[in-house]
Design a protein around this motif. Sequence first.
Motif, PDB file in Angstrom:
ATOM      1  N   VAL A  36      -7.437  43.492 -33.868  1.00 12.56           N
ATOM      2  CA  VAL A  36      -7.286  42.054 -32.760  1.00 12.56           C
ATOM      3  C   VAL A  36      -6.640  41.257 -32.990  1.00 12.56           C
ATOM      4  O   VAL A  36      -6.463  39.984 -32.213  1.00 12.56           O
ATOM      5  CB  VAL A  36      -8.939  41.463 -32.991  1.00 12.56           C
ATOM      6  CG1 VAL A  36      -9.826  42.552 -32.612  1.00 12.56           C
ATOM      7  CG2 VAL A  36      -9.007  41.049 -34.122  1.00 12.56           C
ATOM      8  N   THR A  88      -7.588  38.472 -30.058  1.00 15.85           N
ATOM      9  CA  THR A  88      -8.104  38.683 -28.861  1.00 15.85           C
ATOM     10  C   THR A  88      -9.486  38.146 -29.056  1.00 15.85           C
ATOM     11  O   THR A  88     -10.029  39.305 -30.174  1.00 15.85           O
ATOM     12  CB  THR A  88      -7.809  40.141 -28.262  1.00 15.85           C
ATOM     13  OG1 THR A  88      -6.678  40.135 -27.642  1.00 15.85           O
ATOM     14  CG2 THR A  88      -8.434  40.524 -27.080  1.00 15.85           C
ATOM     15  N   GLY A 143     -15.435  38.986 -32.022  1.00  7.49           N
ATOM     16  CA  GLY A 143     -15.868  39.186 -30.944  1.00  7.49           C
ATOM     17  C   GLY A 143     -17.007  38.358 -30.502  1.00  7.49           C
ATOM     18  O   GLY A 143     -17.450  38.505 -28.918  1.00  7.49           O
TER      19      GLY A 143
END
Length: 153
Positions: free
Chosen positions: A21, A78, A134
């Motif tokens: 990520v 991300t 996330g």
Amino acid sequence: MEQQLVIFELANEFYGINISVVESIIKMQSITQLPQSPAYVKGVTNLRGSVLPVIDLRSRFALEPKEDTRQTRIIIVTMGTIKVGVTVDGVSEVLRVSDELIEPLPPMVNSVNSVFLKGIVRLENRLIILLELGKVLDLNDQQVLEALSAQKA
């Protein structure tokens, strides 16, 4: 199986996130504060011509604030569907960890507020808290950051 983790420090604790990520790690740079944004949002910064929202993990985790130092870094990740900068006290290493070293959270730690915690990596000399970045932000938070990304820095 093995995981590759980026290890960073926050309030004298070690945290790990999956390297998949992480786009990059940069030194602290100028951040433009935005009025009416959530307390955990430091603001936005210009990263290679794109407006990037920056969140303060200390604030998001309700930890005591701390002045930025020469070791402070922004980890570009991300998070869900958006790219976000995350400020941390320092990044120490990239580490390969066997899945056998990852232990589940103790039952008393599991709660709605800890949904972003994946487990604990137990090494000989330290514990590393494994994060699911996330899930650090809920859907509403992600929508706020998407809106900030659309603004001009």
